[in-house]
Design an enzyme around this catalytic site. Sequence first.
Site, mmCIF file in Angstrom:
data_model
loop_
_atom_site.group_PDB
_atom_site.id
_atom_site.type_symbol
_atom_site.label_atom_id
_atom_site.label_comp_id
_atom_site.label_asym_id
_atom_site.label_seq_id
_atom_site.Cartn_x
_atom_site.Cartn_y
_atom_site.Cartn_z
ATOM 1 C CG LEU A 59 38.077 -46.370 24.129
ATOM 2 C CD1 LEU A 59 38.185 -46.022 25.610
ATOM 3 C CD2 LEU A 59 36.903 -47.303 23.903
ATOM 4 C CG ASP A 60 34.345 -44.400 18.258
ATOM 5 O OD1 ASP A 60 35.400 -44.334 17.607
ATOM 6 O OD2 ASP A 60 33.426 -45.204 18.000
ATOM 7 N N PRO A 61 35.090 -40.667 20.686
ATOM 8 C CG PRO A 61 35.386 -38.659 19.538
ATOM 9 C CD PRO A 61 35.265 -40.143 19.323
#
Length: 386
Positions: A59-61
């Site tokens: 998951l992206d930050p």
Amino acid sequence: MSGTFAVEKPMGVTSSQYLLQLQQLLEKVPDFRVKDSYDIKIRKRKRLPLVKAGHGGTLDPAADGVMIIAVNDATKTLSKYLECTKTYDVVMHFGVSTTSYDREGKVLAYAPTTCVSKQAIEEAMSHFRGEIEQIPPIYSALKMGGKALHEYARDVKELPRGISPRKAIISELILTSDLSYDHDIPIPTIAATESERLQERVFREAGLETMVKNGSKIATIELENIRRDPVPELPEIDKEEEPAPEPESRKKKKGKKRKYNDHKEDEFQKTPEVHLEPPTDQEYPIINLRMTVSSGTYVRSIVHDLAIAMGTKAYVRHLTRVTQGEWKMGKNVISAEEIAQNPVEVWSEKARFYMSKGPDAGEYVAEESIEKAQPAEPTSIEEKKE
């Protein structure tokens, strides 16, 4: 102990960083540590946590939600979670497009939103259900020529070849709210450079050309519109002022490869930021979507393409992974709040429960688990003081 459980990854941290935090916490619980003496020796030598673990999908930050964790021998089963369907809740912000198609990117363009209505969104979404082709964002981990696309993007370098569109299956795509014009979400203002605009244009055109050959009407319209716009001009370099090449002996050794959203100071971040003034004669509404997608689908691309099909621009303001395979928020996922507010000995009991019984075990009841296995040592700082 081996098995799989799911946690809620919070915003503001990468999946790898959060996994490491969990490993360091679980290391305090003896049952989770590796038992093989050789493994222990190797992990200590490499300064790795004594809990072997992996996650089932990045998951992206800027995103939060379900992140599947496999411990010890169960790490071999993670591939099945990379291939399963996932459901996301998305906040779509109209009137702006960014280089990464989400809030982390720089502004490519502002666009009028007079065409935006709930009916127009519903109509556009009908073209994105079922099996579709999509162009992944250049800010992604896809490899080309042995190098991740986001590395080309960060260095503003030309790709060795055109990007190939990817097939995706969108089994659900619905609105979960009305359009909202009364919100406090800020409008992105940091401008993309002319080089970044040109890079995105070349990247996008290559993918659209392939989609047009495959008979995509939406891609045909977008490609025609792109080619009506003038090509961005690159700044000219004065060769007389160009610095002499550094001698081989003085060149620094190559360090670690940069990762997507790695905020370590480097050349691309040293470029002075230019802040734009968003047009004040237009509105920037938001709307919430829910989508269930196949493995390898880029939600950011769906939002980006959906807006273009409507004749405007948009980016992903917020993204939450609600389900991944059999794991679902609010059902069998350990929340970030539980992990942050409780000692590891407490929330690890819930992890242990799902590791042994699986995601369909039903609701975890803490009292039952505590009665069966009281910890031998104090479980909190307060108890240790007593």
